[in-house]
Design a protein around this motif. Structure first.
Motif, PDB file in Angstrom:
ATOM      1  N   MET A  23       0.834  -1.193   0.000  1.00  0.00           N
ATOM      2  CA  MET A  23       0.000   0.000   0.000  1.00  0.00           C
ATOM      3  C   MET A  23       0.879   1.257   0.000  1.00  0.00           C
ATOM      4  O   MET A  23       0.993   1.944  -0.966  1.00  0.00           O
ATOM      5  N   SER A  24       1.528   1.565   1.115  1.00  0.00           N
ATOM      6  CA  SER A  24       2.354   2.758   1.224  1.00  0.00           C
ATOM      7  C   SER A  24       3.755   2.362   1.657  1.00  0.00           C
ATOM      8  O   SER A  24       3.935   1.397   2.384  1.00  0.00           O
ATOM      9  N   THR A  25       4.714   3.109   1.211  1.00  0.00           N
ATOM     10  CA  THR A  25       6.087   2.902   1.600  1.00  0.00           C
ATOM     11  C   THR A  25       6.571   4.157   2.290  1.00  0.00           C
ATOM     12  O   THR A  25       6.424   5.251   1.755  1.00  0.00           O
ATOM     13  N   VAL A  26       7.146   4.006   3.496  1.00  0.00           N
ATOM     14  CA  VAL A  26       7.753   5.154   4.164  1.00  0.00           C
ATOM     15  C   VAL A  26       9.170   5.283   3.630  1.00  0.00           C
ATOM     16  O   VAL A  26       9.951   4.339   3.668  1.00  0.00           O
ATOM     17  N   VAL A  27       9.478   6.447   3.090  1.00  0.00           N
ATOM     18  CA  VAL A  27      10.772   6.690   2.467  1.00  0.00           C
ATOM     19  C   VAL A  27      11.527   7.700   3.319  1.00  0.00           C
ATOM     20  O   VAL A  27      10.958   8.683   3.790  1.00  0.00           O
ATOM     21  N   GLU A  28      12.819   7.460   3.504  1.00  0.00           N
ATOM     22  CA  GLU A  28      13.627   8.314   4.373  1.00  0.00           C
ATOM     23  C   GLU A  28      13.875   9.707   3.787  1.00  0.00           C
ATOM     24  O   GLU A  28      13.684  10.698   4.446  1.00  0.00           O
ATOM     25  N   THR A  29      14.328   9.788   2.556  1.00  0.00           N
ATOM     26  CA  THR A  29      14.704  11.059   1.967  1.00  0.00           C
ATOM     27  C   THR A  29      13.551  11.624   1.143  1.00  0.00           C
ATOM     28  O   THR A  29      13.156  11.046   0.141  1.00  0.00           O
ATOM     29  N   ALA A  30      13.049  12.753   1.577  1.00  0.00           N
ATOM     30  CA  ALA A  30      11.928  13.381   0.880  1.00  0.00           C
ATOM     31  C   ALA A  30      12.424  14.141  -0.345  1.00  0.00           C
ATOM     32  O   ALA A  30      13.481  14.769  -0.299  1.00  0.00           O
ATOM     33  N   PRO A  31      11.658  14.114  -1.428  1.00  0.00           N
ATOM     34  CA  PRO A  31      12.078  14.816  -2.645  1.00  0.00           C
ATOM     35  C   PRO A  31      11.853  16.326  -2.580  1.00  0.00           C
ATOM     36  O   PRO A  31      12.361  17.059  -3.416  1.00  0.00           O
ATOM     37  N   VAL A  32      11.080  16.802  -1.610  1.00  0.00           N
ATOM     38  CA  VAL A  32      10.791  18.231  -1.496  1.00  0.00           C
ATOM     39  C   VAL A  32      11.157  18.720  -0.097  1.00  0.00           C
ATOM     40  O   VAL A  32      11.302  17.935   0.833  1.00  0.00           O
ATOM     41  N   THR A  33      11.293  20.047   0.037  1.00  0.00           N
ATOM     42  CA  THR A  33      11.549  20.663   1.334  1.00  0.00           C
ATOM     43  C   THR A  33      10.558  21.794   1.545  1.00  0.00           C
ATOM     44  O   THR A  33       9.956  22.298   0.589  1.00  0.00           O
ATOM     45  N   PHE A  34      10.385  22.182   2.802  1.00  0.00           N
ATOM     46  CA  PHE A  34       9.525  23.301   3.179  1.00  0.00           C
ATOM     47  C   PHE A  34      10.367  24.373   3.851  1.00  0.00           C
ATOM     48  O   PHE A  34      11.263  24.054   4.618  1.00  0.00           O
ATOM     49  N   THR A  35      10.020  25.620   3.605  1.00  0.00           N
ATOM     50  CA  THR A  35      10.624  26.709   4.367  1.00  0.00           C
ATOM     51  C   THR A  35       9.919  26.782   5.720  1.00  0.00           C
ATOM     52  O   THR A  35       8.856  26.169   5.919  1.00  0.00           O
ATOM     53  N   GLU A  36      10.482  27.546   6.629  1.00  0.00           N
ATOM     54  CA  GLU A  36       9.878  27.722   7.945  1.00  0.00           C
ATOM     55  C   GLU A  36       8.471  28.311   7.837  1.00  0.00           C
ATOM     56  O   GLU A  36       7.552  27.890   8.535  1.00  0.00           O
ATOM     57  N   GLY A  37       8.294  29.271   6.934  1.00  0.00           N
ATOM     58  CA  GLY A  37       6.976  29.880   6.732  1.00  0.00           C
ATOM     59  C   GLY A  37       5.948  28.879   6.237  1.00  0.00           C
ATOM     60  O   GLY A  37       4.791  28.900   6.664  1.00  0.00           O
ATOM     61  N   ALA A  38       6.357  27.981   5.349  1.00  0.00           N
ATOM     62  CA  ALA A  38       5.440  26.958   4.834  1.00  0.00           C
ATOM     63  C   ALA A  38       5.040  25.987   5.937  1.00  0.00           C
ATOM     64  O   ALA A  38       3.872  25.617   6.055  1.00  0.00           O
ATOM     65  N   VAL A  39       6.005  25.588   6.769  1.00  0.00           N
ATOM     66  CA  VAL A  39       5.716  24.658   7.865  1.00  0.00           C
ATOM     67  C   VAL A  39       4.692  25.266   8.815  1.00  0.00           C
ATOM     68  O   VAL A  39       3.706  24.622   9.175  1.00  0.00           O
ATOM     69  N   LYS A  40       4.905  26.517   9.199  1.00  0.00           N
ATOM     70  CA  LYS A  40       3.972  27.177  10.121  1.00  0.00           C
ATOM     71  C   LYS A  40       2.562  27.240   9.533  1.00  0.00           C
ATOM     72  O   LYS A  40       1.581  26.973  10.213  1.00  0.00           O
ATOM     73  N   GLU A  41       2.461  27.593   8.263  1.00  0.00           N
ATOM     74  CA  GLU A  41       1.145  27.712   7.631  1.00  0.00           C
ATOM     75  C   GLU A  41       0.475  26.348   7.476  1.00  0.00           C
ATOM     76  O   GLU A  41      -0.734  26.212   7.686  1.00  0.00           O
ATOM     77  N   LEU A  42       1.221  25.326   7.109  1.00  0.00           N
ATOM     78  CA  LEU A  42       0.655  23.987   6.945  1.00  0.00           C
ATOM     79  C   LEU A  42       0.130  23.442   8.271  1.00  0.00           C
ATOM     80  O   LEU A  42      -0.963  22.860   8.326  1.00  0.00           O
ATOM     81  N   ILE A  43       0.877  23.639   9.348  1.00  0.00           N
ATOM     82  CA  ILE A  43       0.422  23.191  10.662  1.00  0.00           C
ATOM     83  C   ILE A  43      -0.845  23.947  11.063  1.00  0.00           C
ATOM     84  O   ILE A  43      -1.803  23.350  11.564  1.00  0.00           O
ATOM     85  N   LYS A  44      -0.860  25.237  10.804  1.00  0.00           N
ATOM     86  CA  LYS A  44      -2.035  26.057  11.119  1.00  0.00           C
ATOM     87  C   LYS A  44      -3.264  25.572  10.339  1.00  0.00           C
ATOM     88  O   LYS A  44      -4.349  25.407  10.903  1.00  0.00           O
ATOM     89  N   LEU A  45      -3.086  25.309   9.045  1.00  0.00           N
ATOM     90  CA  LEU A  45      -4.205  24.854   8.216  1.00  0.00           C
ATOM     91  C   LEU A  45      -4.741  23.502   8.670  1.00  0.00           C
ATOM     92  O   LEU A  45      -5.954  23.292   8.728  1.00  0.00           O
ATOM     93  N   LYS A  46      -3.841  22.586   9.000  1.00  0.00           N
ATOM     94  CA  LYS A  46      -4.288  21.256   9.446  1.00  0.00           C
ATOM     95  C   LYS A  46      -5.048  21.376  10.759  1.00  0.00           C
ATOM     96  O   LYS A  46      -6.087  20.741  10.941  1.00  0.00           O
ATOM     97  N   ASP A  47      -4.561  22.197  11.685  1.00  0.00           N
ATOM     98  CA  ASP A  47      -5.249  22.392  12.961  1.00  0.00           C
ATOM     99  C   ASP A  47      -6.626  23.021  12.762  1.00  0.00           C
ATOM    100  O   ASP A  47      -7.595  22.621  13.406  1.00  0.00           O
TER     101      ASP A  47
END
Length: 115
Positions: free
Chosen positions: A1-25
């Motif tokens: 079904m799903s595979t957990v992969v160690e190295t992600a192909p994309v990165t987030f800036t600090e601003g993106a992380v804050k906004e994504l956490i806010k949106l999910k909450d």
């Protein structure tokens, strides 16, 4: 079904992380939801980015980027490898931006590209 992969192909800036956490909450999503990153055909330049919370689907790889669970179909990594996702909250622009080194061209909207 799903595979957990160690190295992600994309990165987030600090601003993106804050906004994504806010949106999910704000959406009060359960632990079975992760951030889906991908591509789809369409847009002014031929391909558009997909960014939104979703549940796991067949063929997905699971990544953990800055403690955010990310789902991406394994085939999309080819188009997104090395991409950085940022969030701008300025007077002239507000929203997520995509810095994709694989894009040969992008359109003015910033969410459509070609390879």
């Amino acid at each position: 079904m799903s595979t957990v992969v160690e190295t992600a192909p994309v990165t987030f800036t600090e601003g993106a992380v804050k906004e994504l956490i806010k949106l999910k909450d704000q959406q009060e999503l359960g632990d079975d939801f992760g951030l889906r990153i991908g591509v789809e055909g369409g847009g002014c330049s031929g391909m558009s980015y997909v960014l939104g919370f979703d549940q796991l689907k067949d063929g997905d790889h699971t990544y953990y980027i800055n403690d955010i669970k990310v789902y991406m179909h394994k085939a999309h990594g080819l188009y997104l490898a090395g991409m950085q996702i940022d969030f701008s909250d300025g007077l002239n622009a507000r929203g997520f931006t995509f810095n994709n080194p694989n894009a040969a061209s992008t359109c003015g909207c910033g969410t459509s590209f070609s390879v």
